[in-house]
Design an enzyme around this catalytic site. Structure first.
Site: not given
Ligand code: GLN
Length: 465
Positions: A58, A133, A157
């Site tokens: 990420k 997210s 997330s």
């Protein structure tokens, strides 16, 4: 002894295979937009538990050589001078870090629509969101580009996008994995998490990145158990005999989508057939978790994001004086949701409102953590719940911020209490995956993963029969 099937499958997924899949799914207007930057030269090492295996990370985890932007204009093009401990450990295990994945800006969101670089599409239905997210990492695994990816968790997330994309996602115990090099959102809630194409692959990723790190004072000096070994004895007889699985009634409200509830009840039935005892329990303060989270997380964010001032990191807007430079850099650099959180957080921390909001939220957070502790002290080993109240929604479908926040209703509690939690696929509704969530006491990942692996095995066996 021969290696288990999942390990053979992981090893067979080479870097070349990753790029073939990437080229097929990523580019173009209908492409997934799961990656923000890539390293086509990454090969990994020849030795190590992840030798030559492609992984994705990420974009809020610092990496050497690739930008770390948090999907924000304010950090466009920023390259970190150091690497996050979790990423370093993957590389030391031989993994090839092939790219950085798209996300909601600064990890604030539940749909990946808050990225400054465009939303990610759900690989299972490109008109729908992948969740957020960590939507890019979830889409990278679900589309088959990689089988292991890192995400981050502040309120769900990793688990919610894992549920929306039909894969496995783990949020470890707070302190289990070093946060060194994870760009801070809300430091008392933030964790590095792992996605896997299967329970074992996610567990292997976690085992490699877990453990104490002298660069993170909140990382715990607790030994990391052999998580993948914990899973080896799950496929025979009644592997869960002796375990008590709690079914917190607050997570099964009358308003829960009946089709999601039915998948959960079916999973609970399978857990009984595997030998576990299923017991109804209560976590009475659950309905306060969303308001508490959306006070504490923005409060910490407003403080953490003060550092993006045009001086220390990333982009700087031109202006005649310092005040105007700060203002232009920040108003031009942050998107709407990040701005909303900074305003909200500044408000709840300001004189006169601190006691009314922030202090009360902290008190209720303690209550929520105590309720988890009491349930686990009563002899319950793990809890089972739905991961999210819906399946993946359409791009643009949820525009009201409060409605978006409700997507985290079943996940924020584990972050508030600091306990480990995970999501795994337990069925589909109209072709879209449904996630089942397991939660365990602090540092109880091994038991949690054993239950997850047994359930995954039982579900596979059922599908094949
Ligand atoms: N959706 C939640 C939020 O926007 C959780 C995000 C996260 O876990 N990083 O804050």
């Amino acid at each position: 002894m021969s290696d288990p099937v999942w390990l053979d499958r992981l090893r067979a997924h080479t870097v070349d295979e990753a790029w073939r899949t990437y080229d097929a799914v990523q580019a173009g207007p209908e492409g997934l937009n799961a990656f923000l930057s890539v390293d086509r030269s990454a090969r990994g090492a020849e030795t190590g538990r992840l030798a030559g295996i492609p992984v994705a990370v990420k974009d809020n985890l610092a990496t050497l050589g690739l930008p770390t932007t948090c999907a924000s204009r304010v950090l466009a093009g920023y390259v970190s001078p150091f690497e996050a401990t979790a990423v370093r450990r993957l590389r030391e295990a031989g993994a090839a870090v092939i790219g950085k994945t798209n996300m909601d800006e600064f990890a604030m969101g539940s749909s990946n629509e808050n990225s400054a670089f465009g939303p990610v599409r759900n690989p299972l239905d490109r008109e729908r969101v992948p969740g957020g997210s960590s939507g890019g990492s979830a889409a990278a695994v679900a589309s088959g580009v990689v089988r292991i990816a890192l995400g981050s968790e502040t309120g769900g997330s990793v688990r919610q996008p894992a549920a929306f994309c039909g894969i496995v996602g783990i949020k470890p115990t707070y302190g289990r994995v070093s946060r060194y090099g994870l760009v801070a959102y809300a430091s008392s809630l933030d964790n590095v998490g792992v996605f896997g194409a299967s329970v074992a692959e996610a567990a292997l990723g976690l085992e490699i990145i877990a453990g104490h790190d002298r660069f993170d004072a909140t990382s715990a000096a607790v030994a990391v158990p052999d998580l993948t070994a914990a899973m080896s004895a799950v496929n025979e007889g009644r592997p869960l005999a002796g375990l008590v699985i709690g079914r917190p009634v607050e997570y099964f409200p009358a308003t829960l989508d009946a089709r999601i509830a039915a998948h959960c009840e079916r999973a609970l039935q399978q857990l009984r057939e595997l030998g576990a005892e299923v017991r109804d329990v209560s976590l009475p303060s659950t309905d306060l978790a969303i308001p508490v989270y959306y006070i504490i997380a923005p409060a910490e964010a407003s403080s953490n994001l003060a550092r993006y001032d045009g001086v220390r990191f990333g982009v700087r807007a031109a202006a005649d004086d310092l005040g105007a430079m700060y203002e232009r850099t920040r108003s031009g650099g942050f998107g709407d949701e990040v701005t909303r959180r900074i305003l909200l957080g500044t408000y709840v921390l300001s004189a006169g409102y601190y006691d009314a909001y922030y202090r009360r939220a902290q008190a209720v957070r303690t209550l929520i953590a105590q309720e988890f502790a009491q349930v686990f002290a009563s002899g319950v080993h793990v809890l089972f719940t739905p991961t999210a109240p819906t399946t993946a929604f359409r791009l643009g479908e949820v525009s009201d911020p409060y409605e978006m926040y409700l997507s985290d209703i079943f996940t924020v509690t584990a972050n508030l209490a600091g306990v480990p939690a995970m999501s795994q696929p337990i069925g589909t509704v109209d072709g879209l995956p449904v996630g089942g969530q397991l939660m365990a006491p602090h540092f109880g990942e091994a038991t949690m993963l054993r239950v997850a692996a047994a359930l995954e095995h039982a579900q596979r066996a059922e599908r094949m029969s």
